[in-house]
Design a protein around this motif. Structure first.
Motif, PDB file in Angstrom:
ATOM      1  N   ALA A 176      75.854  89.084  61.276  1.00 33.65           N
ATOM      2  CA  ALA A 176      74.470  88.704  61.593  1.00 33.65           C
ATOM      3  C   ALA A 176      73.904  87.965  60.389  1.00 33.65           C
ATOM      4  O   ALA A 176      73.954  88.470  59.262  1.00 33.65           O
ATOM      5  CB  ALA A 176      73.622  89.929  61.908  1.00 33.65           C
ATOM      6  N   GLU A 177      73.379  86.779  60.626  1.00 30.80           N
ATOM      7  CA  GLU A 177      72.902  85.927  59.532  1.00 30.80           C
ATOM      8  C   GLU A 177      71.510  85.391  59.874  1.00 30.80           C
ATOM      9  O   GLU A 177      71.264  84.939  61.003  1.00 30.80           O
ATOM     10  CB  GLU A 177      73.883  84.769  59.357  1.00 30.80           C
ATOM     11  N   LEU A 178      70.590  85.469  58.939  1.00 26.09           N
ATOM     12  CA  LEU A 178      69.245  84.948  59.140  1.00 26.09           C
ATOM     13  C   LEU A 178      69.287  83.425  59.054  1.00 26.09           C
ATOM     14  O   LEU A 178      69.686  82.864  58.042  1.00 26.09           O
ATOM     15  CB  LEU A 178      68.299  85.506  58.073  1.00 26.09           C
ATOM     16  N   ILE A 179      68.837  82.754  60.125  1.00 25.95           N
ATOM     17  CA  ILE A 179      68.937  81.293  60.156  1.00 25.95           C
ATOM     18  C   ILE A 179      67.579  80.611  60.328  1.00 25.95           C
ATOM     19  O   ILE A 179      67.493  79.378  60.280  1.00 25.95           O
ATOM     20  CB  ILE A 179      69.880  80.820  61.283  1.00 25.95           C
ATOM     21  N   GLY A 180      66.502  81.390  60.510  1.00 28.49           N
ATOM     22  CA  GLY A 180      65.206  80.746  60.690  1.00 28.49           C
ATOM     23  C   GLY A 180      64.090  81.750  60.876  1.00 28.49           C
ATOM     24  O   GLY A 180      64.285  82.966  60.830  1.00 28.49           O
ATOM     25  N   GLY A 181      62.872  81.214  61.075  1.00 29.50           N
ATOM     26  CA  GLY A 181      61.698  82.052  61.225  1.00 29.50           C
ATOM     27  C   GLY A 181      60.933  82.165  59.928  1.00 29.50           C
ATOM     28  O   GLY A 181      61.267  81.530  58.916  1.00 29.50           O
ATOM     29  N   SER A 199      61.869  87.016  55.766  1.00 35.58           N
ATOM     30  CA  SER A 199      62.930  86.838  54.774  1.00 35.58           C
ATOM     31  C   SER A 199      64.030  87.868  55.004  1.00 35.58           C
ATOM     32  O   SER A 199      63.887  88.802  55.811  1.00 35.58           O
ATOM     33  CB  SER A 199      62.372  86.993  53.358  1.00 35.58           C
ATOM     34  N   PHE A 200      65.129  87.719  54.267  1.00 30.60           N
ATOM     35  CA  PHE A 200      66.266  88.616  54.434  1.00 30.60           C
ATOM     36  C   PHE A 200      65.890  90.062  54.133  1.00 30.60           C
ATOM     37  O   PHE A 200      66.455  90.992  54.736  1.00 30.60           O
ATOM     38  CB  PHE A 200      67.417  88.169  53.521  1.00 30.60           C
ATOM     39  N   ARG A 201      64.971  90.290  53.224  1.00 29.66           N
ATOM     40  CA  ARG A 201      64.580  91.654  52.868  1.00 29.66           C
ATOM     41  C   ARG A 201      63.514  92.230  53.793  1.00 29.66           C
ATOM     42  O   ARG A 201      63.003  93.325  53.550  1.00 29.66           O
ATOM     43  CB  ARG A 201      64.100  91.698  51.414  1.00 29.66           C
ATOM     44  N   ASN A 254      72.080  89.919  46.744  1.00 32.55           N
ATOM     45  CA  ASN A 254      72.153  91.375  46.691  1.00 32.55           C
ATOM     46  C   ASN A 254      71.244  91.903  45.582  1.00 32.55           C
ATOM     47  O   ASN A 254      71.117  91.288  44.527  1.00 32.55           O
ATOM     48  CB  ASN A 254      73.590  91.831  46.428  1.00 32.55           C
ATOM     49  N   LEU A 255      70.613  93.044  45.833  1.00 33.01           N
ATOM     50  CA  LEU A 255      69.704  93.629  44.858  1.00 33.01           C
ATOM     51  C   LEU A 255      70.473  94.430  43.810  1.00 33.01           C
ATOM     52  O   LEU A 255      71.391  95.187  44.135  1.00 33.01           O
ATOM     53  CB  LEU A 255      68.695  94.536  45.569  1.00 33.01           C
TER      54      LEU A 255
END
Length: 336
Positions: A72-77, A80-82, A177-178
């Motif tokens: 699963a990859e964030l591609i828009g909107g 944010s990833f976090r 990565n944190l």
């Protein structure tokens, strides 16, 4: 002689035909063997509020003897990833999965599998957000999946109060990565800032701790939620406390420590505090030398006002000295 030649000719034709049939059979077997099962997704659009868990159901008509990996990859909107968590594993820089995302595994022999995605219930006032995710099988993965998921996220709004104390100095690495911040000891060895142990308490005007000691746990960061229904009108004192120190540093340092307070979906404030590595600590009891009078939270109905002691606001006037004396009188505050 002609009969012999004719028989040889017929034999060669039969052999050639059998080779062609055999090759066609092999091609069919190979296609059947290496075709990828299609993974279907039951729903692709969701509308939720921060903190709501989304379940995405996956299915296939052709289960495999091995697991089917996908990402699963964030591609828009606008999120944010976090801004979300998942039931998958966060990818790292050297795992060959490309940009940061979450890795999932459809189990072997299964025809159905579910994953979850949860928009983070954070303290920020953000308004409505959207998030577009791509679920897809990577490169030589067994299954065939490529689907976009759209999630519409409403800000969580409440009369409750969230408080967080964070001194970890956490940062994202180049992959996203944190990683916790570190300091060095006299031997040059690294130690996380969270080796030092902070707590915080919330007291009413009668010096009753109203959070149930929720933020005196040894966790980092420390968090507490104050339910509006549990609080009477009045002033509440937020008191961070350096409970114990970590390994001695090579050099004295100042913490990057922030007290964050929010009324969910209404207002948010981050207050930097001043603490050094050689400050007094309170261990083995809380509020025994490591405390700081940081803020007053004043409640009137469902309206809250946060006041910084350092601002000299009248809400704190005449009460600080009395509060300090009452803190000194407490001898038996123990951590969870």
């Amino acid at each position: 002689m002609k009969k012999v030649y004719r028989n040889k000719f017929l034999l060669s034709v039969l052999l050639a035909s059998s080779v062609l049939v055999s090759c066609e059979d092999d091609d069919s077997t190979l296609n059947e063997r290496y075709s990828k099962p299609v993974i279907a997704v039951d729903q692709t659009t969701f509308s939720v509020t921060e903190g709501d868990e989304i379940t995405i159901n996956l299915s296939t008509l052709a289960p495999m003897s091995g697991s089917m990996e996908f990402k699963a990859e964030l591609i828009g909107g606008t999120a944010s990833f976090r801004d979300y968590n998942t039931s998958g594993d966060e990818t790292v820089e050297d795992d060959g999965q490309g940009i940061i995302g979450h890795r999932f595994s459809f189990p072997a022999y299964a025809t159905e599998h579910s994953i979850t995605i949860t928009p983070e219930l954070d303290m920020f006032v953000e308004g409505a957000e959207t998030m577009k995710l791509r679920l897809y099988s990577m490169g030589n993965a067994n299954g065939a999946l490529d689907q976009e998921i759209t999630i519409n996220i409403a800000d969580y709004v409440s009369n409750d109060i969230a408080i967080k104390l964070d001194w970890s100095k956490t940062r994202a690495n180049r992959h996203g990565n944190l990683e916790e911040g570190h300091y060095l000891d006299a031997d040059g060895d690294e130690h996380p800032y969270t080796d030092y142990d902070f707590d915080f308490y919330v007291f009413d005007a009668d010096f009753n701790e109203v959070s149930g000691f929720a933020a005196a746990t040894g966790n980092a960061p420390e968090k507490a939620v104050l339910l509006n229904a549990d609080l009477a009108d009045g002033d509440y004192y937020i008191i961070p406390d350096l409970y114990d120190s970590g390994t001695d540093p090579a050099e004295r340092f100042q913490f990057e420590i922030n007290l964050e307070v929010a009324k969910y979906g209404v207002w948010y404030h981050s207050m930097p505090l001043t603490y050094f590595s050689d400050n007094a600590v309170s261990a083995p009891n809380g509020l025994n030398g490591g405390e700081t009078l940081a803020a007053i939270l004043t409640k009137s109905g469902t309206t809250y006002t946060l006041t910084d002691f350092a601002s000299g606001d009248v809400l704190a006037s005449g009460r600080v000295a009395q509060l300090k004396e009452r803190i000194k009188a407490i001898k038996n505050i123990r951590r969870k």
